[in-house]
Design a protein around this motif. Structure first.
Motif, PDB file in Angstrom:
ATOM      1  N   ASP A   6       7.256  -4.174  -7.038  1.00 48.64           N
ATOM      2  CA  ASP A   6       7.185  -3.096  -8.030  1.00 48.64           C
ATOM      3  C   ASP A   6       8.281  -2.075  -7.700  1.00 48.64           C
ATOM      4  OD1 ASP A   6       4.991  -4.529  -8.728  1.00 48.64           O
ATOM      5  OD2 ASP A   6       3.542  -2.876  -8.500  1.00 48.64           O
ATOM      6  N   GLY A   7       9.217  -1.879  -8.581  1.00 48.47           N
ATOM      7  CA  GLY A   7      10.227  -0.827  -8.418  1.00 48.47           C
ATOM      8  C   GLY A   7      11.437  -1.186  -7.569  1.00 48.47           C
ATOM      9  N   VAL A   8      11.401  -2.297  -6.870  1.00 54.19           N
ATOM     10  CA  VAL A   8      12.538  -2.638  -6.007  1.00 54.19           C
ATOM     11  C   VAL A   8      12.696  -4.160  -5.873  1.00 54.19           C
ATOM     12  CG1 VAL A   8      11.127  -2.261  -3.940  1.00 54.19           C
ATOM     13  CG2 VAL A   8      13.595  -2.278  -3.702  1.00 54.19           C
ATOM     14  N   GLU A   9      13.947  -4.576  -5.843  1.00 55.43           N
ATOM     15  CA  GLU A   9      14.251  -6.011  -5.708  1.00 55.43           C
ATOM     16  C   GLU A   9      15.221  -6.148  -4.528  1.00 55.43           C
ATOM     17  OE1 GLU A   9      14.844  -8.111  -9.542  1.00 55.43           O
ATOM     18  OE2 GLU A   9      16.646  -8.911  -8.562  1.00 55.43           O
ATOM     19  N   VAL A  10      14.899  -7.054  -3.607  1.00 53.47           N
ATOM     20  CA  VAL A  10      15.765  -7.191  -2.428  1.00 53.47           C
ATOM     21  C   VAL A  10      16.316  -8.609  -2.362  1.00 53.47           C
ATOM     22  CG1 VAL A  10      15.942  -6.943   0.084  1.00 53.47           C
ATOM     23  CG2 VAL A  10      14.285  -5.558  -1.183  1.00 53.47           C
ATOM     24  N   ARG A  11      17.640  -8.707  -2.278  1.00 48.66           N
ATOM     25  CA  ARG A  11      18.306  -9.991  -2.047  1.00 48.66           C
ATOM     26  C   ARG A  11      18.595 -10.068  -0.552  1.00 48.66           C
ATOM     27  NH1 ARG A  11      18.802 -15.100  -3.409  1.00 48.66           N
ATOM     28  NH2 ARG A  11      20.581 -15.953  -2.303  1.00 48.66           N
TER      29      ARG A  11
ATOM     30  N   ARG B 178       0.830  -1.216   0.000  1.00 50.86           N
ATOM     31  CA  ARG B 178       0.000   0.000   0.000  1.00 50.86           C
ATOM     32  C   ARG B 178       0.870   1.274   0.000  1.00 50.86           C
ATOM     33  NH1 ARG B 178      -3.462  -3.378   3.701  1.00 50.86           N
ATOM     34  NH2 ARG B 178      -5.630  -3.043   3.111  1.00 50.86           N
ATOM     35  N   ASP B 179       0.170   2.409  -0.112  1.00 50.94           N
ATOM     36  CA  ASP B 179       0.878   3.689  -0.031  1.00 50.94           C
ATOM     37  C   ASP B 179       0.960   4.191   1.407  1.00 50.94           C
ATOM     38  OD1 ASP B 179      -1.709   4.392   0.483  1.00 50.94           O
ATOM     39  OD2 ASP B 179      -1.909   5.802  -1.176  1.00 50.94           O
TER      40      ASP B 179
ATOM     41  N   HIS C  37       9.709   0.564   2.285  1.00 50.43           N
ATOM     42  CA  HIS C  37       9.384   0.938   0.897  1.00 50.43           C
ATOM     43  C   HIS C  37       7.884   0.792   0.692  1.00 50.43           C
ATOM     44  CE1 HIS C  37      13.714   0.559  -0.309  1.00 50.43           C
ATOM     45  NE2 HIS C  37      13.700  -0.187   0.780  1.00 50.43           N
ATOM     46  N   LEU C  38       7.225   1.933   0.398  1.00 51.74           N
ATOM     47  CA  LEU C  38       5.774   1.886   0.134  1.00 51.74           C
ATOM     48  C   LEU C  38       5.521   1.644  -1.351  1.00 51.74           C
ATOM     49  CD1 LEU C  38       4.601   4.899   2.352  1.00 51.74           C
ATOM     50  CD2 LEU C  38       4.699   2.465   2.948  1.00 51.74           C
ATOM     51  N   ASN C  39       4.268   1.354  -1.685  1.00 51.25           N
ATOM     52  CA  ASN C  39       3.873   1.082  -3.080  1.00 51.25           C
ATOM     53  C   ASN C  39       4.758   0.008  -3.694  1.00 51.25           C
ATOM     54  OD1 ASN C  39       1.880   3.216  -3.169  1.00 51.25           O
ATOM     55  ND2 ASN C  39       3.638   4.598  -3.048  1.00 51.25           N
TER      56      ASN C  39
ATOM     57  N   TRP D 179      -5.473  -5.643  -0.341  1.00 54.36           N
ATOM     58  CA  TRP D 179      -4.336  -6.152   0.446  1.00 54.36           C
ATOM     59  C   TRP D 179      -4.754  -6.611   1.838  1.00 54.36           C
ATOM     60  CZ3 TRP D 179      -0.829  -7.429  -2.813  1.00 54.36           C
ATOM     61  CH2 TRP D 179      -0.674  -6.677  -3.993  1.00 54.36           C
ATOM     62  N   THR D 180      -6.084  -6.817   2.018  1.00 51.14           N
ATOM     63  CA  THR D 180      -6.566  -7.400   3.290  1.00 51.14           C
ATOM     64  C   THR D 180      -7.659  -8.447   3.002  1.00 51.14           C
ATOM     65  OG1 THR D 180      -6.088  -5.345   4.471  1.00 51.14           O
ATOM     66  CG2 THR D 180      -7.497  -6.933   5.582  1.00 51.14           C
ATOM     67  N   ARG D 181      -8.735  -8.006   2.343  1.00 48.98           N
ATOM     68  CA  ARG D 181      -9.798  -8.899   1.869  1.00 48.98           C
ATOM     69  C   ARG D 181     -10.756  -9.438   2.916  1.00 48.98           C
ATOM     70  NH1 ARG D 181      -7.100 -12.165  -3.200  1.00 48.98           N
ATOM     71  NH2 ARG D 181      -6.155 -10.329  -4.092  1.00 48.98           N
ATOM     72  N   GLY D 182     -10.902  -8.732   4.001  1.00 48.21           N
ATOM     73  CA  GLY D 182     -11.890  -9.137   4.997  1.00 48.21           C
ATOM     74  C   GLY D 182     -11.536  -8.542   6.337  1.00 48.21           C
ATOM     75  N   ALA D 183     -12.291  -8.876   7.368  1.00 41.47           N
ATOM     76  CA  ALA D 183     -12.005  -8.397   8.715  1.00 41.47           C
ATOM     77  C   ALA D 183     -12.737  -9.332   9.695  1.00 41.47           C
ATOM     78  CB  ALA D 183     -12.507  -6.959   8.893  1.00 41.47           C
TER      79      ALA D 183
END
Ligand code: FDA
Length: 453
Positions: A250-255, A37-38, A230-232, A389-393
């Motif tokens: 999206d936009g970043v890759e972490v090893r 999320r942002d 890192h957002l988004n 990014w949640t889909r329920g509660a």
């Protein structure tokens, strides 16, 4: 695409992921937190809606939640008590309105007797359950094969008693109908709060709120982690082998040497794994699903119910809004009511237009508090079911038989991949306290694995 290397990549900046990242950083490890999320916080989200500060997600803190309380103290956050002076309201089967004090609803004496007995029986069973290992109970399989509704039917013929006891766990906690989860899952829910009596006690379970909102917890944790959050950056692919992982967002890759998947279990399979996760995980994640509840906020010019002598606390297993409370925000002279519409009732009102839904929900509130409840100055429905990014509660629980069958493997690491989420907690299950607890345990597991290596 930026490429970075860290000791640990944490996927998900909710309370659990950020706690794990904080603990790892304290232990001297480098981390990157990737959040879809942002904003950070996941199911913790405090926002301004039409001039009112609302807790769109989680908000209450209970006295047994020492992991959360410890974090609040560490972050210098202050709490305040939920308003609860005055009398409570209960609506019976025919809409009959009765008031009460204490925990036991004003039902017929015979029903009250059954409710008290059921609470005692639940407490005795819950005392036998270790919330960290409910599957280890000698009767775990048997209790996981019977739905909570059916189990209650084996305990009493009194329907109103069953509906009330069922409501505390079904509508109010797992937010699924009582036929959709097992008696073992119900016992875990109660054991995670210390006892069934604690769950029934609104003054215990809904005790304190945080000044500035509970999202302050993830916001302050993220602030300390700085640029490592890192957002988004939704993680799309996770490549892994015994030597480590590469998280592609999206936009970043972490090893990294390790990954922590700090996302609700229903979202684990949204990521592509190369190679795929083992058979056991591919199976078990299919047996968990999110509950579903609408948290309704209604803000009024004044907390008018207080003038009428009401605490704001109201229940009815027969109403669309099955529970409601005074939820006035600290320092706001206006009054806020919060009500909950759960599982099948929520399905029903989501089939209506927004206007019709609002009218139905406010009408239900007016059954408790009178006509003034029909005209709030701010009205808002927290709808986590439509959040990608949640889909329920509030959280995820197993289907029938799933807890005994898969529970023990839920948090077992797969090579360098570890799992962390409130929905995988024992104590504090489905709550922020559990998210923090599991976050700490997951971080500690990685630190000791690195020491051992
Ligand atoms: P959470 O879901 O918060 O965080 C997971 C994060 O992962 C999210 O930020 C998500 O965006 C991210 N994510 C998912 N997939 C991703 C991907 N592929 N890549 C990157 N990021 C990804 N609890 C309580 O203690 N008291 C209360 O009063 C309440 N009330 C309440 C009301 C409502 C309406 C809700 C929805 C929930 C509550 N809760 C609660 C529950 C509480 O909010 C919840 O248990 C925790 O906040 C969960 O924290 P986690 O970090 O485990 O998951």
């Amino acid at each position: 695409m930026s490429r970075i290397e860290r000791d640990v990549v944490v996927i998900g900046a909710g309370a659990s992921g950020l706690t794990a990242a904080t603990e790892l950083a304290k232990a001297g490890l480098s981390v990157a937190v990737l959040e879809a999320r942002d904003r950070v916080g996941g199911r913790l989200w405090t926002d301004d809606i039409d001039g009112a500060t609302l807790e769109i997600g989680g908000q209450w803190v209970s006295p047994d939640q020492d992991a959360l309380i410890g974090t609040l103290e560490e972050l210098g956050l202050e709490t305040y008590s939920r308003y609860r002076d005055g009398i409570n309201i209960y609506l019976g089967a025919n809409g009959e309105r009765r008031t009460f004090e204490g925990d036991i609803f004003p039902v017929a004496p015979s029903t009250e007797k059954v409710i008290v007995e059921l609470i005692e029986r639940m407490d005795a069973l819950v005392a036998e359950i270790d919330p960290e290992r409910p599957w280890a109970h000698p009767r775990a399989k048997e209790l996981d094969e019977i739905s909570f509704r059916r189990w209650l039917e084996t305990q009493t013929d009194d329907e109103e008693a069953r509906k009330n006891i069922g409501m505390f766990i079904a509508g109010a906690m797992l937010t699924k109908p009582a036929h959709a989860f097992s008696a073992l899952q119900a016992l875990l829910m109660a054991a995670s709060a210390g006892s069934f009596s604690n769950l029934v006690d609104a003054d215990f379970i809904l005790d304190k709120r945080v000044k500035g909102g509970l999202q302050q917890v993830p916001l302050l944790l993220a602030e300390r982690l700085g640029d490592d959050v890192h957002l988004n950056a939704p993680v799309r692919t996770l490549r892994w082998d015994e030597t480590g992982v590469t998280a592609v967002a999206d936009g970043v890759e972490v090893r990294a040497r390790f990954a922590i998947l700090a996302v609700p279990p229903v979202l684990i399979s949204r990521i592509s794994y190369e190679p795929p996760l083992p058979r056991r995980q591919q199976q078990l994640h299919q047996h968990l699903s999110m509950g579903f509840v609408i948290k309704v906020h209604a803000v009024y010019e004044t907390p008018f119910w207080r003038d009428l002598g009401y605490s704001g606390t109201a229940f009815s297993p027969y109403e669309l809004v099955h529970e409601a409370y005074d939820n006035s925000y600290h320092g706001d002279p206006r009054g806020t009511l919060v009500g909950f519409v759960s599982d099948e009732a929520a399905d029903g009102v989501f089939a209506l237009s927004p206007e019709e839904r609002r009218a139905r929900i406010l009408e239900s509130l007016s059954h408790y508090y009178g006509e003034q409840a029909l005209t709030p100055v701010v009205y808002y429905e927290s709808d986590w079911g439509s959040e990608e990014w949640t889909r329920g509660a509030y959280a995820a629980s197993f289907d029938m038989g799933g807890l005994a069958r898969y529970g023990a493997d839920l948090r077992k690491p797969v090579g360098p991949i570890h799992f962390s989420c409130s929905d995988m907690a024992g104590k504090g299950y489905q709550h922020v306290d559990g998210a923090i607890r599991v976050g700490r345990e997951t971080a500690a597991g990685i630190v000791s694995a690195l020491v051992a290596a």
